[in-house]
Scaffold this motif. Structure first.
Motif, PDB file in Angstrom:
ATOM      1  N   GLN A  33      37.558  47.013  35.386  1.00 15.27           N
ATOM      2  CA  GLN A  33      37.181  47.994  34.365  1.00 15.27           C
ATOM      3  C   GLN A  33      36.875  49.316  35.065  1.00 15.27           C
ATOM      4  N   THR A  34      37.296  50.405  34.430  1.00 13.79           N
ATOM      5  CA  THR A  34      37.040  51.709  35.040  1.00 13.79           C
ATOM      6  C   THR A  34      35.823  52.391  34.414  1.00 13.79           C
ATOM      7  N   ALA A  35      35.403  51.902  33.242  1.00 15.26           N
ATOM      8  CA  ALA A  35      34.214  52.479  32.598  1.00 15.26           C
ATOM      9  C   ALA A  35      33.451  51.364  31.888  1.00 15.26           C
ATOM     10  N   GLY A  36      33.131  50.313  32.655  1.00 18.13           N
ATOM     11  CA  GLY A  36      32.383  49.181  32.093  1.00 18.13           C
ATOM     12  C   GLY A  36      31.014  49.645  31.608  1.00 18.13           C
ATOM     13  N   LYS A  37      30.568  49.056  30.505  1.00 16.27           N
ATOM     14  CA  LYS A  37      29.308  49.503  29.896  1.00 16.27           C
ATOM     15  C   LYS A  37      28.218  48.449  30.022  1.00 16.27           C
ATOM     16  N   GLY A  38      27.000  48.922  30.270  1.00 18.55           N
ATOM     17  CA  GLY A  38      25.816  48.082  30.162  1.00 18.55           C
ATOM     18  C   GLY A  38      25.082  48.478  28.891  1.00 18.55           C
TER      19      GLY A  38
ATOM     20  N   ASN B  29      25.963  52.041  33.156  1.00 15.59           N
ATOM     21  CA  ASN B  29      27.301  51.667  33.652  1.00 15.59           C
ATOM     22  C   ASN B  29      27.304  50.230  34.154  1.00 15.59           C
ATOM     23  N   TRP B  30      28.477  49.626  34.104  1.00 17.40           N
ATOM     24  CA  TRP B  30      28.666  48.305  34.695  1.00 17.40           C
ATOM     25  C   TRP B  30      29.854  48.374  35.646  1.00 17.40           C
ATOM     26  N   THR B  31      29.667  47.969  36.903  1.00 13.85           N
ATOM     27  CA  THR B  31      30.729  48.043  37.914  1.00 13.85           C
ATOM     28  C   THR B  31      31.539  46.755  37.911  1.00 13.85           C
ATOM     29  N   SER B  32      32.864  46.874  37.865  1.00 16.65           N
ATOM     30  CA  SER B  32      33.723  45.671  37.820  1.00 16.65           C
ATOM     31  C   SER B  32      34.904  45.837  38.763  1.00 16.65           C
ATOM     32  N   PRO B  33      34.697  45.556  40.075  1.00 17.75           N
ATOM     33  CA  PRO B  33      35.778  45.762  41.046  1.00 17.75           C
ATOM     34  C   PRO B  33      37.004  44.879  40.793  1.00 17.75           C
ATOM     35  N   ALA B  34      38.187  45.434  41.093  1.00 22.41           N
ATOM     36  CA  ALA B  34      39.467  44.759  40.820  1.00 22.41           C
ATOM     37  C   ALA B  34      39.564  43.394  41.477  1.00 22.41           C
ATOM     38  N   GLY B  35      39.895  42.407  40.672  1.00 23.57           N
ATOM     39  CA  GLY B  35      40.211  41.085  41.193  1.00 23.57           C
ATOM     40  C   GLY B  35      39.017  40.306  41.744  1.00 23.57           C
ATOM     41  N   ALA B  36      37.816  40.885  41.708  1.00 26.70           N
ATOM     42  CA  ALA B  36      36.679  40.207  42.323  1.00 26.70           C
ATOM     43  C   ALA B  36      35.581  39.893  41.318  1.00 26.70           C
ATOM     44  N   SER B  37      35.801  40.326  40.065  1.00 23.84           N
ATOM     45  CA  SER B  37      34.759  40.129  39.050  1.00 23.84           C
ATOM     46  C   SER B  37      35.420  39.706  37.741  1.00 23.84           C
ATOM     47  N   ILE B  38      34.601  39.158  36.846  1.00 19.21           N
ATOM     48  CA  ILE B  38      35.124  38.789  35.523  1.00 19.21           C
ATOM     49  C   ILE B  38      34.584  39.794  34.516  1.00 19.21           C
ATOM     50  N   SER B  39      35.477  40.401  33.746  1.00 21.40           N
ATOM     51  CA  SER B  39      35.070  41.234  32.607  1.00 21.40           C
ATOM     52  C   SER B  39      35.659  40.563  31.380  1.00 21.40           C
ATOM     53  N   LEU B  40      34.795  40.089  30.503  1.00 16.14           N
ATOM     54  CA  LEU B  40      35.245  39.282  29.361  1.00 16.14           C
ATOM     55  C   LEU B  40      34.577  39.775  28.086  1.00 16.14           C
ATOM     56  N   SER B  41      35.358  39.923  27.028  1.00 14.04           N
ATOM     57  CA  SER B  41      34.775  40.207  25.716  1.00 14.04           C
ATOM     58  C   SER B  41      35.263  39.162  24.730  1.00 14.04           C
ATOM     59  N   LEU B  42      34.308  38.588  24.017  1.00 12.48           N
ATOM     60  CA  LEU B  42      34.596  37.540  23.041  1.00 12.48           C
ATOM     61  C   LEU B  42      34.347  38.108  21.642  1.00 12.48           C
ATOM     62  N   VAL B  43      35.331  37.944  20.766  1.00 11.54           N
ATOM     63  CA  VAL B  43      35.234  38.480  19.406  1.00 11.54           C
ATOM     64  C   VAL B  43      34.779  37.381  18.446  1.00 11.54           C
TER      65      VAL B  43
END
Ligand code: BT5
Length: 326
Positions: A112-117, A122-136
């Motif tokens: 994510q380039t502009a992850g939100k807390g 801000n929330w930092t989400s480096p490429a390939g090393a973290s999980i960014s998940l949104s559940l609807v």
């Protein structure tokens, strides 16, 4: 991303086996030149792909839809799964595209380039090393019960992560390992007028993040599962486990209003209960003893200045130790 994701899928499904460029090219029915070119680009974007001569392998498994589906045991949570290479924020995307998304659908991103807390953080989400998940979620949940979803999600993460480590919860939304934060939860709602269009549950997890990739100002309070040596994390196994636990708690919560199965985990795994903390809001900072989590998901605290016991429900505040984060 599709061809690059095909490479990631093939390497993840083969992991920990080492493949050759030749294997990969024939599996993907592509030329070796195309595979080499795409692998080089992925490496430039910091994906953990090692190559040596003809050999190629991953340092650890990466997010992959086929790898998640192989292990997914849910009825509707996590169905379908969307995986994107890079997004500003999976929560923002889910909110913007809510009408096209179905109940239970998840959006994942490698980066994510502009992850939100919360509270515009801000929330930092480096490429390939973290999980960014949104559940609807599109169920009709009364407004006052929505904060319980943060607790339900936190308890699901505790259960999912117990294959790697015994993690704790810092009410309302932080997941803690060895006194540092490894994951956070952000629940957002979309209304039109007074009617609820949907709920988006955002989860960020530092799975294989290197300490060097954690921003300087977070070094003392953030870590990853890998840094804490809790073992190598397969993000696909973690996502599948999380979705299963979430579904179990959520079905009981919707059907029979059961909250104790997840609130009891939030209490047992709380880093706050039984200790004194500073409760900080926009106006003031007050010391309080933390008692418990009540049936509405609120935090029960006794303020030292007034000796009054109150339930905190607002997520508009921060809780800090004397000199430390937990
Ligand atoms: C949270 O907020 O912890 C909620 C994080 C939710 C992130 C997910 S990722 C998928 C979805 N899409 C989004 O855009 N967001 C969600 P909060 O409690 O406000 O914590 C934010 C604070 O945590 C920041 O101000 C930093 O101090 C710290 N922080 C930022 N990035 C971090 C990281 N990767 N690991 C640990 N701490 C971090």
């Amino acid at each position: 991303m599709t061809f690059k994701q095909d490479i990631i899928d093939a390497l993840t499904l083969a992991y920990p086996q080492i493949l050759t460029f030749e294997n990969l090219a024939s599996e993907l029915m592509a030329s070796q030149e195309r595979v080499v070119q795409s692998v080089t680009e992925l490496q430039e974007q910091n994906y953990p792909i090692s190559t040596q001569g003809k050999d190629i392998h991953l340092a650890y498994p990466l997010l992959s839809v086929p790898a998640i589906l192989k292990q997914l045991e849910t009825d509707f949570i996590g169905k379908p799964v969307q995986l994107h290479a890079r997004m500003d924020s999976t929560n923002s995307y889910a909110k913007e595209n809510l009408t096209d998304l179905i109940n239970g659908e998840i959006i994942l991103a490698h980066e994510q380039t502009a992850g939100k807390g919360r509270l515009g953080r801000n929330w930092t989400s480096p490429a390939g090393a973290s999980i960014s998940l949104s559940l609807v979620l599109k169920s009709d949940i009364p407004f006052e019960r929505i904060p319980l979803l943060t607790q339900l999600t936190a308890a699901s993460l505790v259960k999912a992560l117990d294959a790697w480590a015994d993690v704790q919860i810092k009410w309302p939304n932080d997941i803690i390992l060895n006194n540092k934060k490894i994951a956070g939860v952000l629940v957002e709602t979309e209304f039109s007028g007074r009617s609820l269009n949907g709920i988006v549950i955002g989860i960020g997890i530092n799975t294989n993040v290197d300490q060097m990739d954690i921003p300087e100002d977070l070094q003392s309070k953030a870590t990853s599962i890998r840094e804490e040596k809790a073992g190598e994390t397969d993000p696909n196994k973690l996502v599948a486990r999380f979705l299963k636990h979430f579904e179990n708690f959520y079905v009981a919560f919707l059907g029979s209003q059961h909250t104790e199965p997840f609130l009891s985990i939030c209490r047992e795994q709380s880093v706050l209960i039984g200790k004194d903390y500073w409760i900080i809001d926009k106006e003031q900072k007050r010391k309080a003893s933390i008692r418990t989590i009540d049936p509405t998901g609120g935090l029960v605290v006794t303020y030292h200045d007034t000796n009054k016991t109150e339930v905190i429900t607002s997520s508009d505040l921060s809780i800090r130790g004397e000199h430390t984060y937990v």
